[in-house]
Motif scaffolding. Structure first.
Motif, mmCIF file in Angstrom:
data_model
loop_
_atom_site.group_PDB
_atom_site.id
_atom_site.type_symbol
_atom_site.label_atom_id
_atom_site.label_comp_id
_atom_site.label_asym_id
_atom_site.label_seq_id
_atom_site.Cartn_x
_atom_site.Cartn_y
_atom_site.Cartn_z
ATOM 1 N N HIS A 53 1.819 11.475 -10.409
ATOM 2 C CA HIS A 53 1.274 12.787 -10.453
ATOM 3 C C HIS A 53 2.326 14.042 -10.653
ATOM 4 C CE1 HIS A 53 -1.253 16.297 -9.059
ATOM 5 N NE2 HIS A 53 -0.203 16.720 -8.284
ATOM 6 N N GLU A 81 0.872 -1.167 -0.046
ATOM 7 C CA GLU A 81 -0.022 -0.159 0.179
ATOM 8 C C GLU A 81 0.924 1.266 -0.215
ATOM 9 O OE1 GLU A 81 -2.518 -0.453 3.541
ATOM 10 O OE2 GLU A 81 -4.122 -1.565 2.336
ATOM 11 N N HIS A 82 2.036 1.263 0.888
ATOM 12 C CA HIS A 82 2.905 2.365 0.917
ATOM 13 C C HIS A 82 3.575 2.449 -0.522
ATOM 14 C CE1 HIS A 82 5.876 5.208 2.312
ATOM 15 N NE2 HIS A 82 6.628 4.523 1.717
ATOM 16 N N THR A 83 3.977 1.360 -1.153
ATOM 17 C CA THR A 83 4.567 1.681 -2.632
ATOM 18 C C THR A 83 3.621 2.217 -3.509
ATOM 19 O OG1 THR A 83 6.023 -0.157 -2.081
ATOM 20 C CG2 THR A 83 5.739 0.167 -4.352
ATOM 21 N N ALA A 84 2.181 1.772 -3.528
ATOM 22 C CA ALA A 84 1.349 2.195 -4.268
ATOM 23 C C ALA A 84 0.776 3.542 -4.017
ATOM 24 C CB ALA A 84 0.025 1.222 -4.155
ATOM 25 N N ARG A 85 0.802 4.081 -2.893
ATOM 26 C CA ARG A 85 0.610 5.614 -2.508
ATOM 27 C C ARG A 85 2.040 6.529 -3.196
ATOM 28 N NH1 ARG A 85 -1.138 3.667 2.219
ATOM 29 N NH2 ARG A 85 0.911 4.164 3.271
ATOM 30 N N HIS A 86 3.168 6.150 -3.065
ATOM 31 C CA HIS A 86 4.405 6.595 -3.468
ATOM 32 C C HIS A 86 4.408 6.673 -5.127
ATOM 33 C CE1 HIS A 86 8.952 7.217 -3.231
ATOM 34 N NE2 HIS A 86 8.474 8.221 -3.498
ATOM 35 N N GLN A 88 1.600 6.772 -6.981
ATOM 36 C CA GLN A 88 0.812 7.652 -7.256
ATOM 37 C C GLN A 88 1.105 9.105 -7.162
ATOM 38 O OE1 GLN A 88 -2.885 7.647 -4.828
ATOM 39 N NE2 GLN A 88 -3.978 8.911 -6.036
ATOM 40 N N VAL A 89 1.993 9.226 -6.250
ATOM 41 C CA VAL A 89 2.541 10.701 -5.932
ATOM 42 C C VAL A 89 3.797 10.916 -7.222
ATOM 43 C CG1 VAL A 89 4.404 12.254 -4.643
ATOM 44 C CG2 VAL A 89 2.411 10.816 -3.492
#
Length: 124
Positions: A78, A67-72, A74-75
């Motif tokens: 962006h 989940e942390h990897t997926a959030r990073h 996404q950043v």
């Protein structure tokens, strides 16, 4: 105008593209059940409650890391999208240039130092 030279923009974009590829690879590794060394052996008929608890905890940690990897990821995506619309290097809050030294340290930065500091200050 973001205040960056063309070479600086290109270098930062290259770093972000590499980060995107690395994160995609990491996410694939995190989610690949074939690579899961935490899975109990197939032939094991019954595991102890302690083993089951350990496996659950380790699997939760793997899921949390994914989940942390997926959030990073996404950043980073962006930030890369901002190259396409010409807004890369501009603060999303005030619109001023972020500055090369900050972008060099964090190519995915969305805010200039002043706005980031203001956002991190505890609200009273």
């Amino acid at each position: 105008m973001n205040g960056l030279e063309q070479e600086q923009c290109k270098a930062l974009q290259t770093r972000l593209e590499q980060a995107r590829l690395d994160l995609l690879s990491q996410l694939a590794d995190d989610l690949d059940p074939g690579a899961d060394v935490l899975a109990p052996p197939v032939l094991e008929v019954e595991a102890s409650p302690a083993d089951n608890a350990s496996n659950r905890t380790l699997n939760e940690l793997v899921h949390e890391a994914a989940e942390h990897t997926a959030r990073h990821l996404q950043v980073v995506r962006h930030a890369l999208a901002k190259f396409d619309d010409g807004s890369y290097g501009l603060c999303e809050s005030c619109g001023d240039p972020i500055g090369y030294s900050r972008l060099n340290a964090r190519p995915e930065a969305r805010l200039c130092i002043a706005c980031q500091t203001r956002e991190e200050k505890p609200h009273r």
